[in-house]
Design a protein around this motif. Sequence first.
Motif, PDB file in Angstrom:
ATOM      1  N   ASN A  50       0.788  -1.256   0.058  1.00  0.00           N
ATOM      2  CA  ASN A  50       0.053  -0.204  -0.046  1.00  0.00           C
ATOM      3  C   ASN A  50       0.859   1.104  -0.096  1.00  0.00           C
ATOM      4  OD1 ASN A  50      -3.043   0.750   0.591  1.00  0.00           O
ATOM      5  ND2 ASN A  50      -1.849   2.150   1.595  1.00  0.00           N
ATOM      6  N   CYS A  52       0.673   5.414   0.251  1.00  0.00           N
ATOM      7  CA  CYS A  52      -0.369   6.567   0.187  1.00  0.00           C
ATOM      8  C   CYS A  52       0.383   7.881   0.278  1.00  0.00           C
ATOM      9  CB  CYS A  52      -1.023   6.333   1.880  1.00  0.00           C
ATOM     10  SG  CYS A  52      -1.795   7.947   2.448  1.00  0.00           S
ATOM     11  N   TRP A  53       0.089   8.817  -0.434  1.00  0.00           N
ATOM     12  CA  TRP A  53       0.705  10.205  -0.555  1.00  0.00           C
ATOM     13  C   TRP A  53       0.112  10.982   0.465  1.00  0.00           C
ATOM     14  CZ3 TRP A  53       0.415  13.688  -5.776  1.00  0.00           C
ATOM     15  CH2 TRP A  53       1.408  14.358  -5.427  1.00  0.00           C
ATOM     16  N   HIS A  54       0.796  11.570   1.594  1.00  0.00           N
ATOM     17  CA  HIS A  54       0.486  12.087   2.602  1.00  0.00           C
ATOM     18  C   HIS A  54       1.188  13.312   3.007  1.00  0.00           C
ATOM     19  CE1 HIS A  54       0.106  11.928   7.127  1.00  0.00           C
ATOM     20  NE2 HIS A  54      -1.210  11.657   6.865  1.00  0.00           N
ATOM     21  N   SER A  55       0.658  14.124   3.644  1.00  0.00           N
ATOM     22  CA  SER A  55       1.308  15.455   4.067  1.00  0.00           C
ATOM     23  C   SER A  55       0.869  16.013   5.585  1.00  0.00           C
ATOM     24  CB  SER A  55       0.889  16.568   3.176  1.00  0.00           C
ATOM     25  OG  SER A  55      -0.404  16.508   2.924  1.00  0.00           O
ATOM     26  N   TRP A  56       0.121  15.333   6.253  1.00  0.00           N
ATOM     27  CA  TRP A  56      -0.283  15.967   7.634  1.00  0.00           C
ATOM     28  C   TRP A  56       0.627  15.044   8.566  1.00  0.00           C
ATOM     29  CZ3 TRP A  56      -5.753  14.635   7.167  1.00  0.00           C
ATOM     30  CH2 TRP A  56      -6.663  15.747   6.477  1.00  0.00           C
ATOM     31  N   THR A  73      -6.545   9.625   8.285  1.00  0.00           N
ATOM     32  CA  THR A  73      -7.936   9.547   8.236  1.00  0.00           C
ATOM     33  C   THR A  73      -8.327   8.122   8.588  1.00  0.00           C
ATOM     34  OG1 THR A  73      -7.913  11.273   6.686  1.00  0.00           O
ATOM     35  CG2 THR A  73      -9.921   9.928   6.834  1.00  0.00           C
ATOM     36  N   GLY A  76      -9.111   4.765   6.113  1.00  0.00           N
ATOM     37  CA  GLY A  76      -8.278   4.470   4.953  1.00  0.00           C
ATOM     38  C   GLY A  76      -7.315   3.340   5.160  1.00  0.00           C
ATOM     39  N   HIS A  77      -6.665   2.805   4.047  1.00  0.00           N
ATOM     40  CA  HIS A  77      -6.087   1.682   4.163  1.00  0.00           C
ATOM     41  C   HIS A  77      -4.930   1.772   5.244  1.00  0.00           C
ATOM     42  CE1 HIS A  77      -7.678   0.942  -0.187  1.00  0.00           C
ATOM     43  NE2 HIS A  77      -8.552   0.462   0.749  1.00  0.00           N
ATOM     44  N   THR A  78      -4.216   2.972   5.110  1.00  0.00           N
ATOM     45  CA  THR A  78      -3.090   3.061   5.607  1.00  0.00           C
ATOM     46  C   THR A  78      -3.110   3.010   7.122  1.00  0.00           C
ATOM     47  OG1 THR A  78      -2.060   4.468   3.931  1.00  0.00           O
ATOM     48  CG2 THR A  78      -1.059   4.844   6.126  1.00  0.00           C
ATOM     49  N   ASN A 108      -5.751   2.357  -5.988  1.00  0.00           N
ATOM     50  CA  ASN A 108      -6.079   2.422  -4.464  1.00  0.00           C
ATOM     51  C   ASN A 108      -6.638   1.180  -4.032  1.00  0.00           C
ATOM     52  OD1 ASN A 108      -5.311   3.369  -1.720  1.00  0.00           O
ATOM     53  ND2 ASN A 108      -7.357   4.485  -1.810  1.00  0.00           N
ATOM     54  N   ASN A 189       2.722  20.462   0.037  1.00  0.00           N
ATOM     55  CA  ASN A 189       1.413  20.520  -0.148  1.00  0.00           C
ATOM     56  C   ASN A 189       0.908  21.902   0.153  1.00  0.00           C
ATOM     57  OD1 ASN A 189      -1.382  19.796  -1.039  1.00  0.00           O
ATOM     58  ND2 ASN A 189      -1.571  18.424   0.825  1.00  0.00           N
TER      59      ASN A 189
HETATM   60  C1  LIG Z   1      -0.653  15.775  -2.362  1.00  0.00           C
HETATM   61  C2  LIG Z   1      -1.473  15.117  -1.201  1.00  0.00           C
HETATM   62  C3  LIG Z   1      -1.523  14.941  -0.072  1.00  0.00           C
HETATM   63  C4  LIG Z   1      -2.190  14.190   0.614  1.00  0.00           C
HETATM   64  N1  LIG Z   1      -1.971  14.438   2.116  1.00  0.00           N
HETATM   65  C5  LIG Z   1      -2.799  13.498   2.628  1.00  0.00           C
HETATM   66  C6  LIG Z   1      -2.760  13.699   4.157  1.00  0.00           C
HETATM   67  O1  LIG Z   1      -2.137  14.430   4.855  1.00  0.00           O
HETATM   68  N2  LIG Z   1      -3.667  12.687   4.935  1.00  0.00           N
HETATM   69  C7  LIG Z   1      -4.582  12.203   4.374  1.00  0.00           C
HETATM   70  O2  LIG Z   1      -5.558  11.221   5.092  1.00  0.00           O
HETATM   71  N3  LIG Z   1      -4.600  11.869   2.774  1.00  0.00           N
HETATM   72  C8  LIG Z   1      -3.768  12.591   2.277  1.00  0.00           C
HETATM   73  N4  LIG Z   1      -4.101  12.683   0.817  1.00  0.00           N
HETATM   74  C9  LIG Z   1      -4.963  11.728   0.265  1.00  0.00           C
HETATM   75  C10 LIG Z   1      -4.365  10.376   0.197  1.00  0.00           C
HETATM   76  O3  LIG Z   1      -3.016  10.223  -0.584  1.00  0.00           O
HETATM   77  C11 LIG Z   1      -5.534   9.366  -0.490  1.00  0.00           C
HETATM   78  O4  LIG Z   1      -6.473   9.667   0.057  1.00  0.00           O
HETATM   79  C12 LIG Z   1      -4.863   7.907  -0.597  1.00  0.00           C
HETATM   80  O5  LIG Z   1      -5.593   7.357  -1.472  1.00  0.00           O
HETATM   81  C13 LIG Z   1      -5.309   7.215   0.809  1.00  0.00           C
HETATM   82  O6  LIG Z   1      -4.661   6.012   0.591  1.00  0.00           O
HETATM   83  P1  LIG Z   1      -4.931   4.589   1.814  1.00  0.00           P
HETATM   84  O7  LIG Z   1      -6.421   4.344   1.845  1.00  0.00           O
HETATM   85  O8  LIG Z   1      -4.057   3.732   0.989  1.00  0.00           O
HETATM   86  O9  LIG Z   1      -4.428   4.956   3.100  1.00  0.00           O
HETATM   87  C14 LIG Z   1      -3.385  13.358   0.118  1.00  0.00           C
HETATM   88  C15 LIG Z   1      -3.160  13.495  -1.240  1.00  0.00           C
HETATM   89  C16 LIG Z   1      -2.491  14.171  -2.176  1.00  0.00           C
HETATM   90  C17 LIG Z   1      -2.555  14.310  -3.535  1.00  0.00           C
END
Ligand SMILES: Cc1cc2nc3c(=O)[nH]c(=O)nc-3n(C[C@H](O)[C@H](O)[C@H](O)COP(=O)(O)O)c2cc1C
Length: 212
Positions: A50, A52-56, A73, A76-78, A108, A189
């Motif tokens: 898996n 996950c693009w993330h930034s928080w 969140t 979510g999968h992560t 995803n 972001n």
């Molecule tokens: C630039 C960018 C930043 C993101 N940052 C976050 C974040 O900080 N937290 C979050 O929950 N999702 C964030 N997302 C959305 C997740 O990447 C997206 O929902 C992802 O499909 C979740 O994957 P998962 O279900 O495999 O965990 C971001 C997406 C983008 C494009």
Amino acid sequence: MKLEFSAEPQAHFQEPWPNAYAIFSWLEFAISIPYPTYLITTLKENGKANACWHSWGCFSGTGQGYSALMVLTEGGHTCANILRAKEWCINLPQLEQRAPCENTVAHNGLENDEITDAGFTAEPSRIIRSPRIAECLVAMECQLTWHRPLFEDSGQRVFAGRIVHVALDERACTADPRLRLEQLNTMYNVLDTLDPLSGETRPGGLGIVRFP
Ligand SMILES: Cc1cc2nc3c(=O)[nH]c(=O)nc-3n(C[C@H](O)[C@H](O)[C@H](O)COP(=O)(O)O)c2cc1C
């Protein structure tokens, strides 16, 4: 002149998309703190990768160790993968890798191997079972220390994890800070930007950091 705001959104605020200020806080759009983006890699229950693009998130530590703090969140999968496996890897992608990062959001599904389906290559971690992304210049292997809801009834969960191993590409090892930033080319972001006076909102995007 300082303008004072309570935490409640005001009726004249334009939402960048429907329900944006219910799903996110409007303050995030009005304040614009740029967050570094990274890919969290974990293993799904079926053994597939898996991503996950993330930034928080942020990083903090002392001589006792270095830790990652992230808000995910619920649902979510992560989030589910970390609650089950108690580990994850944080991979830092470059601006040039924006397209495969976007692919991780598009591909995803539970059956996706999200590293290879995105166009990246998986490589084994040294300490944890979650794979790393070979193309990323920095990979931090993390083990869960604690987690808790952001606040009561929140749909977000805070995770803290110890960084137990790091892989650094030799290109990121320069002591020259200017060159280091150029090599890392980390994407930040910047959400859509809200002017709380007029209520106007304009599209944000991905930024990079440079010395002046
Ligand atoms: C630039 C960018 C930043 C993101 N940052 C976050 C974040 O900080 N937290 C979050 O929950 N999702 C964030 N997302 C959305 C997740 O990447 C997206 O929902 C992802 O499909 C979740 O994957 P998962 O279900 O495999 O965990 C971001 C997406 C983008 C494009």
